[in-house]
Design an enzyme around this catalytic site. Sequence first.
Site, PDB file in Angstrom:
ATOM      1  CB  THR A 220      -0.926  -0.016   1.223  1.00  0.00           C
ATOM      2  OG1 THR A 220      -1.790   1.108   1.159  1.00  0.00           O
ATOM      3  CG2 THR A 220      -0.127   0.026   2.503  1.00  0.00           C
TER       4      THR A 220
ATOM      5  CD  GLU B 241      -4.422  -2.111  -1.735  1.00  0.00           C
ATOM      6  OE1 GLU B 241      -5.008  -1.872  -0.671  1.00  0.00           O
ATOM      7  OE2 GLU B 241      -4.677  -3.097  -2.470  1.00  0.00           O
TER       8      GLU B 241
END
Lengths: 162, 382
Positions: free
Chosen positions: A14, A52
């Site tokens: 992330t 992400e």
Amino acid sequence: ARMLTRHRACVNFTCAEMRDSEQSSEAKSAPEELVQQVLSAGWREGLHVACENALGRYDATAYNTILRNSRPTGINKNGPPEHKLFGFTYLRLSDELLEGQNYSTFKTFVKRMHANLDYNSNVDPLEPLQRSMPEMPIGKILQAAHPKLAPFPFDENTDLPV
Amino acid sequence: MSLKHPHSPVLDGDPPPHRRPRGLVSTPPPPAVAADTSPSPSPSPAAPPPRRRGGGGGGGEREREREKERTKLRERHRRAITSRMLSGLRQHGNFPLPARADMNDVLAALARAAGWTVHPDGTTFRASSQPLHPPTPQSPGIFHVNSVETPSFTSVLNSYAIGTPLDSQASMLQTDDSLSPSSLDSVVVADQSIKNEKYGNSDSVSSLNCLENHQLTRASAALAGDYTRTPYIPVYASLPMGIINSHCQLIDPEGIRAELMHLKSLNVDGVIVDCWWGIVEAWIPHKYEWSGYRDLFGIIKEFKLKVQAVLSFHGSGETGSGGVSLPKWVMEIAQENQDVFFTDREGRRNMECLSWGIDKERVLRGRTGIEVLGHPWRILIS
């Protein structure tokens, strides 16, 4: 990362959109360095690496940071890029993303991620999962921790900004 | 008078100075002394008075005779030595020397044996270098002089020739010395061979590494198809929360279609679908409900978008916009046993995630933490 190799796993990490300069100094965090370390570790072990975003962002600054992390040294005019993400997950689809300027900016971002190439469904093909490889001795996994290796080089800015 | 006359030129000429130093150098001390001693007493008693008057002349004659005798003795001695040298060379060294070989033959044979090249005219040099033997050029000159010299001078020449083998021996010694550098070269060559072997080994290792890299690249290419060749990076969009309710029903199929149409026009490659544990196994252990997700996958397939199913075994606290908790039966267990949750230092519990501490603890209605994670996956792919 080495622990995952026997499962042929894909590492998904992330914070792809974060810049150190955007973080509060009180948090003492360095998301850019962390992202680069994690991506580099996965690439070094031969894994597929994906990313992400952590927070919902609709601005060009965030998109350009994601693009920089996706292709650390940009598009290689002499062949395939040395390192690149296997995929990127945008979190999360919402009405806000699909309205007005945000829609237009996100569309440009997707085009840049595709390296301005036409849509290609053959990239990331669908394949059956394979069985895991034999179990790995713990010593071999621990070897990956010594010495601590520097991340691969990342350009300061993307070569294909939004 | 006639006798005196022919001897006078000899005495007055250069030969005497040449003869004496060479004779002295060549003659072995003991025989020379003996020769000098033996003639000495006999001439003295025989001296007549008239010869005394001409004593100078008489002394000259006697000395000449003694000199002749000494020369004969020296020559005889020298020939014996030469004969023994030739016999030794012929017998032990297999030298092809004729019975009456002269010193040039011996010298040439020894020089050749020592690795020198000797031409018929006396030119001598090593095979890989220029002529170096100094005495050789003098030989023709000496023999030229010999043609006009007296026999006594010839003996002196023989003496000189006999001396040259020492030079040959020196040459041989030099040859022996030159072997050392050659040996050193051999050692160096051996070292180089060792280095080459190491280098070869290094190459082998590098080759193995290249092979491994090649295999890895090939395997990667086989697995990824065109993926590794292109700078194209697929983009997936995660679908919103709350599109499937806690009974695993798709709430708004048409709204989803509209959103997927947008994603398609954006050229997004696929979507991410969170499959919540709190929905799939919400109410009863082992009772799995997938109907809503199956319907969703069908719609996504209509738009030819890719799907990544994410099995979410945690809760999401976004209660305002369709948050999902852990399964109801898990929350009931948790009420009686808070330790199934992660707990921080101050005792606060995280109600959205099971602790790793129960991975192997059968506290979930007969199952362990790991087992509850595996079952839905098998259901999904079957």
